[in-house]
Design a protein around this motif. Structure first.
Motif, PDB file in Angstrom:
ATOM      1  N   ARG B 171       0.903  -1.102   0.019  1.00  0.00           N
ATOM      2  CA  ARG B 171       0.277  -0.034   0.011  1.00  0.00           C
ATOM      3  C   ARG B 171       1.052   1.320   0.200  1.00  0.00           C
ATOM      4  NH1 ARG B 171      -5.784  -0.399   1.268  1.00  0.00           N
ATOM      5  NH2 ARG B 171      -6.220  -0.881   0.148  1.00  0.00           N
ATOM      6  N   SER B 193      -8.613   1.890  -6.277  1.00  0.00           N
ATOM      7  CA  SER B 193      -9.880   1.180  -7.118  1.00  0.00           C
ATOM      8  C   SER B 193      -9.581   0.852  -8.552  1.00  0.00           C
ATOM      9  CB  SER B 193     -10.961   1.589  -6.116  1.00  0.00           C
ATOM     10  OG  SER B 193     -11.849   1.693  -7.166  1.00  0.00           O
ATOM     11  N   ASP B 196      -6.902  -1.391  -9.537  1.00  0.00           N
ATOM     12  CA  ASP B 196      -7.312  -2.903  -9.091  1.00  0.00           C
ATOM     13  C   ASP B 196      -8.227  -3.399  -9.925  1.00  0.00           C
ATOM     14  OD1 ASP B 196      -6.545  -4.491  -7.249  1.00  0.00           O
ATOM     15  OD2 ASP B 196      -8.797  -4.804  -6.246  1.00  0.00           O
ATOM     16  N   LEU B 280      -2.094  -4.209  -7.810  1.00  0.00           N
ATOM     17  CA  LEU B 280      -2.616  -4.773  -7.085  1.00  0.00           C
ATOM     18  C   LEU B 280      -3.279  -3.967  -6.209  1.00  0.00           C
ATOM     19  CD1 LEU B 280      -4.236  -7.369  -6.178  1.00  0.00           C
ATOM     20  CD2 LEU B 280      -1.294  -7.817  -4.378  1.00  0.00           C
ATOM     21  N   ARG B 282      -5.769  -4.249  -4.421  1.00  0.00           N
ATOM     22  CA  ARG B 282      -6.897  -4.547  -2.997  1.00  0.00           C
ATOM     23  C   ARG B 282      -8.457  -3.503  -2.859  1.00  0.00           C
ATOM     24  NH1 ARG B 282      -8.687  -8.345  -2.619  1.00  0.00           N
ATOM     25  NH2 ARG B 282      -8.210  -8.992  -0.155  1.00  0.00           N
ATOM     26  N   TYR B 287      -6.063  -2.053   4.860  1.00  0.00           N
ATOM     27  CA  TYR B 287      -5.159  -2.105   4.797  1.00  0.00           C
ATOM     28  C   TYR B 287      -4.040  -0.443   4.673  1.00  0.00           C
ATOM     29  CZ  TYR B 287      -6.966  -6.305   3.191  1.00  0.00           C
ATOM     30  OH  TYR B 287      -7.515  -8.204   2.969  1.00  0.00           O
ATOM     31  N   ILE B 291      -0.305  -5.977   0.644  1.00  0.00           N
ATOM     32  CA  ILE B 291      -1.631  -6.582   0.542  1.00  0.00           C
ATOM     33  C   ILE B 291      -1.022  -7.664  -0.628  1.00  0.00           C
ATOM     34  CG2 ILE B 291      -3.055  -4.663   0.868  1.00  0.00           C
ATOM     35  CD1 ILE B 291      -2.202  -3.936  -1.900  1.00  0.00           C
ATOM     36  N   GLU B 293      -2.741 -11.511  -3.018  1.00  0.00           N
ATOM     37  CA  GLU B 293      -3.882 -12.088  -3.582  1.00  0.00           C
ATOM     38  C   GLU B 293      -3.515 -13.205  -4.488  1.00  0.00           C
ATOM     39  OE1 GLU B 293      -6.418  -9.729  -6.210  1.00  0.00           O
ATOM     40  OE2 GLU B 293      -7.955 -10.990  -6.274  1.00  0.00           O
ATOM     41  N   SER B 314     -10.273 -15.630  -7.569  1.00  0.00           N
ATOM     42  CA  SER B 314      -8.904 -15.782  -6.992  1.00  0.00           C
ATOM     43  C   SER B 314      -9.677 -16.261  -6.093  1.00  0.00           C
ATOM     44  CB  SER B 314      -9.647 -13.756  -5.949  1.00  0.00           C
ATOM     45  OG  SER B 314      -9.095 -13.747  -4.767  1.00  0.00           O
ATOM     46  N   ALA B 317      -6.733 -13.829   0.073  1.00  0.00           N
ATOM     47  CA  ALA B 317      -6.761 -12.402  -0.086  1.00  0.00           C
ATOM     48  C   ALA B 317      -5.999 -12.162   1.165  1.00  0.00           C
ATOM     49  CB  ALA B 317      -7.752 -11.899  -0.585  1.00  0.00           C
TER      50      ALA B 317
END
Lengths: 472, 472
Positions: B171, B193, B196, B280, B282, B287, B291, B293, B314, B317
């Protein structure tokens, strides 16, 4: 989820009547689940796992006045649902939904929900475990019933229990008795429920309740004379010789069932602990034949447990219910089953001081030490842990970069780990690691300070020194 | 519960988005639970089991806009409660409630509840299993994180999986990138997002979404240039050499973590399957660090399973969330964990044709035969069954008084029982029983019609002929 939320005042608790399971309680519970599951599977049972909530209408009309204790989900649009109240109705619903299944031997261990007034000390919770075994299918009389009771014996034997009683009775005998005594049809269930209290109340009080419910004193006395009997074959003899009871068709049917049952229990070597108790009535309306309840007279052995008094109580109960599936599908499938009271059994196991099992079950703790300039040897500890995991040895190590040796020992001791694997730089270079059995106090024990072994023999040497499985 | 109820029309179904588990699915699920639990315990984890519902206020403010998917219980007086939405918030609540616990390695396998639109084909249910492993406690950087990833490797290795990828990112690196590219603070989560979605959408569409969210095209392009990279050590090299990113404090912190992590994964022999994937992100807000997955590219091997296409998806995760416990207690306990998607893993196991395990796992079926005047030998069958149970041999027999031999064979065959123990009156008198391995078709096999053995050797002779454990 900003930082402002931190200041929020949370009500830090679980909902009333619920609890978290962890530590020794959870370990004890898991051991109990394993014990009962092993017994169930030995008898060819398979599991059925149903949703935690059912359509509200599936549950309604099944529990009589206890229906008020059902938890409903909020109407958020869509179907109306309720949390399951027991595991029997979901089984009946499943059988009705799967008409191709005409016979089924299933177990289910799951939580059920009752919006009752919680009484923690009595073990009455709003969320609690039930552990059910049932045999569904149309079979010759009393054969599955006998196997269910054999299972009861097997479970308590597996738990090492000696002092328990399987009280049993037959709904047809009970109802036949009431009819023979002159109890009117609509009074049979109320009078039955009064009789059921004979294990807790003296006869005089039960009689009072019967009279309050509208029974005449002489009928009550006649019933009292009959239902206060318990025993084994002698009860069958009594029922067959009593001039009134022996003529009642329901009683006759019940006697025939009980005779079969006793002969089958003999074949199963499962007659011990059985008491034919004419006062046992069981609350639920849906029973149609044999009923039973397992009680234990369990005060803890002196000085072993923390709680000395466990008291008498029911630890399992069940019976035959031949009409419940038919309520859903119109096509009845006869069923017989038992429900074990997991929470109560666990309370008793604990009171008996049987929660000696370590909550955490770790075999080895990998640690390192060194003099000045000690790096912590984290990578080396990780590598050794990795080797042990690969050999299925339960292993932990300190998550610190440079942990001190006493810290590491303390962590291992606190977790009750039996073995330490100690890495030193010199030893590792020479291809050796030290293995130390924790807690050796005998000065003369040659392994008091641990023993150096070749790294390649590490797994073997650890295995030699591990306590045997479940040896706690 | 009178007879009238039978005529009632029940809606015979389970609530929308829920299911019953039984037969092969339940057997597969139990095997999976056993596999993951064995791995978790090998790493010293203990279980925590929390109530299925929590106080409503415990859950509120934790799931952002997904909060609308929470199931509430109806207000029937007393506390307001909701069904748990995941197992992470209950863990955080427990840690906050038990301040004496400063570190905890726990697993929990339990159902969670989301009032989502169910999509059975995608495996999206309203009631589904989560299987969580978490390490709580303040430790040196990345050590528990590495162990969680080691556990991921161990679980899929234990399941025999080869083709899966552990995508990971940090992150701090992600947020540092956004800041370095010039994304404003309040756009970071929305842009995150969008990024992602790069595993499902082409870059052009993701860029479009970013622009729609108010990002300028050149900033979007800069981000696109960075986040579409994935690899291993080369990504660390890239981050360290990029003139912009290498100067960002957050990125620097993230790089340092990832370097540590990679060295620890090497020590654990757990670097395979790992992909450092800068796209990635998430979804969950909580978080704070690493992170990850786990995705699988799992179409089933040709011709083995019924469903050929499983698709990419997935299967596990998780990540580091250092502030969640502090939201309850004000005293943060750093945590890192993983959640395995049990239902999805089971779908894949089934599609791969791995549900060969018999749902019913019975070793022996005790049967009897006889000529004219055959009594059915029920008591004798029961006695033999009892002996086998006592020797922990899983045994069934027909619940009929006088079953015909072909009926008994059919019942044993249907249940997939490998061995028949056949009783005949003459043989029993001579102290012998017949043991027959089911399904021998080879005419030359001397045991084709079974083999007579002394009753006293019965258990030994049965054991010799049983398939080895899990040999299905």
């Amino acid at each position: 989820m900003g930082k402002d939320d931190r200041s929020k005042n949370f009500n830090l608790k679980v909902p009333k009547g619920t609890r978290d399971w962890t530590g020794e309680d959870a370990a004890l519970r898991d051991r109990l689940f394993e014990t009962v599951t092993t017994v169930f599977k030995r008898h060819g049972a398979t599991t059925l796992d149903t949703p935690v909530f059912e359509l509200k209408e599936i549950l309604s009309g099944k529990y009589g006045e206890d229906s008020k204790l059902i938890y409903d989900l909020q109407d958020q649009g869509g179907e109306l649902c309720s949390l399951r109240y027991d595991l029997t109705v979901p089984l009946a619903r499943w059988l009705a939904m799967n008409p191709s299944v005409q016979s089924f031997k299933r177990y289910q261990i799951a939580k059920v929900y009752r919006r009752d007034q919680p009484a923690m000390t009595k073990g009455r919770m709003r969320e609690f475990y039930q552990c059910d075994f049932d045999i569904a299918g149309a079979y010759d009389a009393m054969i599955p019933d006998a196997e269910v009771l054999k299972i009861v014996n097997d479970v308590f034997k597996a738990l090492g229990w000696e002092s328990y009683t399987i009280k049993m009775n037959h709904r047809k005998i009970l109802d036949g008795m009431f009819k023979a005594a002159g109890v009117k049809e609509d009074l049979i269930r109320p009078i039955s429920s009064a009789v059921d209290k004979l294990d807790k109340l003296p006869w005089a009080e039960v009689k009072q309740e019967m009279e309050a419910k509208g029974l005449s004193a002489d009928i009550a006395d006649q019933i009292g004379e009959w239902v206060q009997r318990k025993g084994g074959d002698d009860i069958i003899e009594f029922l067959k010789s009593d001039p009134v009871l022996s003529q009642n068709e329901d009683v006759k049917k019940g006697i025939s069932d009980m005779e079969l049952l006793f002969s089958y229990l003999d074949a199963f070597d499962a007659r011990s602990h059985v008491s034919f108790d004419l006062s046992l009535a069981r609350g639920l309306d849906y029973y149609t034949g044999l009923i039973y309840e397992v009680v234990t007279e369990g005060s803890a052995p002196q000085g072993k447990g923390k709680q000395q008094e466990v008291g008498v109580g029911s630890v399992a109960a069940g019976g035959r219910y031949d009409n419940l599936v038919g309520m859903f599908s119109g096509k009845p499938i006869p069923c017989v089953g038992i429900s074990f009271g997991i929470d109560r059994i666990i309370s008793i196991l604990k009171a008996r001081g049987e929660s000696t099992q370590r909550a955490k079950d770790v075999d080895a703790f990998v640690m390192a030490f060194g003099g000045k300039g000690f790096t912590g040897m984290l990578t080396e500890r990780m590598q050794v842990a990795q080797e042990l995991w690969a050999s299925d040895i339960k292993t932990e190590f300190s998550y610190k970069l440079k942990p001190k040796l006493p810290q590491q020992f303390k962590q291992a001791e606190t977790a009750g780990v039996p073995l330490a694997v100690i890495l030193g730089e010199e030893e590792l270079k020479a291809g050796k690691v030290k293995i130390k059995v924790m807690g050796i106090t005998d000065e003369n024990n040659p392994e008091k300070d641990g023993v150096l072994v070749d790294r390649k023999d590490m797994v073997t040497e650890i295995r030699k020194r591990l306590p045997t499985a479940n040896g706690a």
